[in-house]
Scaffold this motif. Structure first.
Motif, mmCIF file in Angstrom:
data_model
loop_
_atom_site.group_PDB
_atom_site.id
_atom_site.type_symbol
_atom_site.label_atom_id
_atom_site.label_comp_id
_atom_site.label_asym_id
_atom_site.label_seq_id
_atom_site.Cartn_x
_atom_site.Cartn_y
_atom_site.Cartn_z
ATOM 1 N N TRP A 80 -53.237 41.044 88.009
ATOM 2 C CA TRP A 80 -51.987 40.702 87.333
ATOM 3 C C TRP A 80 -51.620 39.231 87.555
ATOM 4 O O TRP A 80 -51.193 38.544 86.626
ATOM 5 N N LEU A 88 -50.062 35.073 80.365
ATOM 6 C CA LEU A 88 -48.720 35.546 80.026
ATOM 7 C C LEU A 88 -47.676 34.438 80.104
ATOM 8 O O LEU A 88 -46.863 34.268 79.182
ATOM 9 N N GLU A 92 -45.522 33.044 76.848
ATOM 10 C CA GLU A 92 -44.058 33.036 76.777
ATOM 11 C C GLU A 92 -43.517 31.633 76.539
ATOM 12 O O GLU A 92 -42.563 31.439 75.776
ATOM 13 N N LEU A 116 -47.580 45.063 76.182
ATOM 14 C CA LEU A 116 -47.491 43.831 76.964
ATOM 15 C C LEU A 116 -47.393 42.601 76.059
ATOM 16 O O LEU A 116 -46.506 41.758 76.226
ATOM 17 N N ALA A 120 -44.335 39.955 75.195
ATOM 18 C CA ALA A 120 -44.528 38.523 75.450
ATOM 19 C C ALA A 120 -44.145 37.691 74.233
ATOM 20 O O ALA A 120 -43.523 36.628 74.370
ATOM 21 N N PRO A 123 -39.693 39.423 72.974
ATOM 22 C CA PRO A 123 -39.068 40.138 74.092
ATOM 23 C C PRO A 123 -37.762 40.838 73.763
ATOM 24 O O PRO A 123 -37.376 41.764 74.475
ATOM 25 N N ARG A 197 -44.479 46.280 85.198
ATOM 26 C CA ARG A 197 -44.924 44.951 85.604
ATOM 27 C C ARG A 197 -44.162 43.850 84.866
ATOM 28 O O ARG A 197 -44.057 42.721 85.355
ATOM 29 N N SER A 198 -43.621 44.169 83.691
ATOM 30 C CA SER A 198 -42.835 43.203 82.916
ATOM 31 C C SER A 198 -41.366 43.205 83.311
ATOM 32 O O SER A 198 -40.555 42.516 82.696
ATOM 33 N N ARG A 200 -39.185 45.697 83.122
ATOM 34 C CA ARG A 200 -38.303 46.527 82.303
ATOM 35 C C ARG A 200 -37.912 47.803 83.041
ATOM 36 O O ARG A 200 -38.675 48.323 83.853
ATOM 37 N N LYS A 231 -34.061 45.515 79.612
ATOM 38 C CA LYS A 231 -34.393 44.467 80.574
ATOM 39 C C LYS A 231 -33.726 44.699 81.926
ATOM 40 O O LYS A 231 -34.246 44.291 82.958
#
Length: 380
Positions: A80, A88, A92, A116, A120, A123, A197-198, A200, A231
């Motif tokens: 990651w 990533l 962004e 994912l 990105a 969002p 992992r994001s 959320r 979020k």
């Protein structure tokens, strides 16, 4: 004195407004807790699958304390971190400069479980419509499995992610081998991994059939999963629909209600990458025509709709990156796109996208409709 009184009154007004906002937020969060009673379990499960730290009070604390899980976490963290650094974060940053905000629905065919990249690039969208051939699976239940099965499932997750977190794409053959409906490594589990992992917060996950009027098991209905998330505290609820469906002409000919669903959902922004050049073939004409007729904006790499179908009297085109075609896809080379990218590209992309594998050989184009009523066809 009057000035002191005014300042005091202003301070009280500010404090009152802050208290009011806090009270409103607390009421809103209470409504969220009541509406989504299973959120805590879902987020604990997602964190475990994603190799993230679990709270001491978590039901997963015992499983997470094992040596096998420690090794899994270490490997996932490394994968990651590399993906964040190489892809990533750069995606962004590029998005903030090149993709305007305000997207409502993102239509992402050929996505597989790739929420994912959807997050990105977009969002803040309210809705993500995703499609792939893989079965939707269901919420994994590691606590109901023997430890050996848990670690086998986590190994499947790691294997399923190895190509995406290295090259930023899924390979269909690998997903068919690594994703299993009755395992932790299923489509829903992978999406939970990405959401956790994001950063959320998952609120709800439920099985769906589209169109909703079709009873479960009816061959005309498309099975899928709907994930509601946000979020964080105070943020609006978003949702992602993953639908397991063949979107070739032969399949869609038997699904008129699903075609109507797609017609509605693709009207805003369509996003496509690593699409195997399927939309260049005659047996994907239904979807290709639908997107060209309905979408107001199409963001894609060269593997999606061939450039010849975009009439620039009707579409405003912007090109990014560099164009190349892998040897195995050399029959899909587009000479007109090659010329357009060479002459008009804004420069290299800072991240890998599609079958470029590395930033220096990746490309994207953004097509914005000039006239929402226009029809499009190929340039001959």
């Amino acid at each position: 004195m009057k000035r002191m009184i005014c300042i005091t009154a202003l301070c009280w007004t500010i404090l009152a407004a802050a208290a009011c906002r806090q009270g409103t937020l607390e009421k809103s969060e209470e409504r969220i807790r009541k509406a989504y009673p299973g959120a805590t379990v879902l987020n604990d499960t997602a964190a475990f699958i994603a190799g993230l730290p679990t709270a001491g009070s978590s039901s997963f604390s015992k499983l997470a304390a094992s040596a096998e899980y420690a090794r899994y976490r270490s490997r996932i963290d490394a994968m990651w971190e590399r993906y964040m650094r190489n892809n990533l974060e750069k995606t962004e940053s590029w998005r903030r400069e090149n993709i305007e905000a305000g997207h409502t629905t993102i239509f992402y065919p050929f996505s597989g479980p790739d929420i994912l990249n959807a997050l990105a690039f977009f969002p803040d969208a309210g809705e993500y419509i995703m499609m792939g051939l893989e079965p939707p699976g269901s919420v994994p239940e590691p606590l109901s499995l023997a430890p050996r099965k848990v670690h086998q499932g986590l190994a499947g997750v790691r294997n399923a992610l190895r190509t995406l977190l290295l090259l930023n794409l899924f390979r269909t053959s690998e997903m068919q081998a690594d994703l299993h409906e009755d395992s932790i490594s299923n489509t829903t589990g992978i999406m939970m991994f990405f959401l956790a992992r994001s950063g959320r917060q998952i609120l709800d996950i439920r099985a769906i059939t589209v169109p909703a009027s079709v009873p479960g098991g009816d061959s005309a209905g498309v099975r899928g999963v709907e994930i509601s998330f946000r979020k964080g505290v105070g943020s609006p609820v978003q949702r992602a629909l993953y639908l397991s469906v063949d979107i070739s002409d032969e399949s869609l000919n038997n699904k008129p209600e699903f075609v109507a669903f797609m017609r509605e959902k693709c009207a805003a922004t369509t996003f496509m990458k690593s699409a195997s050049y399927l939309l260049s073939y005659d047996n994907f004409e239904t979807l290709r025509s639908l997107l060209l007729e309905r979408s107001r904006r199409i963001i894609q790499d060269d593997t999606a709709i061939p450039y010849k179908y975009f009439d620039e009297k009707q579409w405003e085109m912007t090109f990014y990156g560099r164009y190349r075609v892998l040897e195995m896809f050399k029959g899909r080379f587009q000479a007109d796109l090659d010329r357009a990218v060479r002459q008009r590209s804004t420069g290299p992309l800072p991240f890998a996208c599609g079958y470029g594998f590395i930033p220096a050989k990746s490309n994207l184009m953004i097509a914005k409709r000039r006239d929402v009523q226009s029809k499009t066809g190929p340039r001959l």
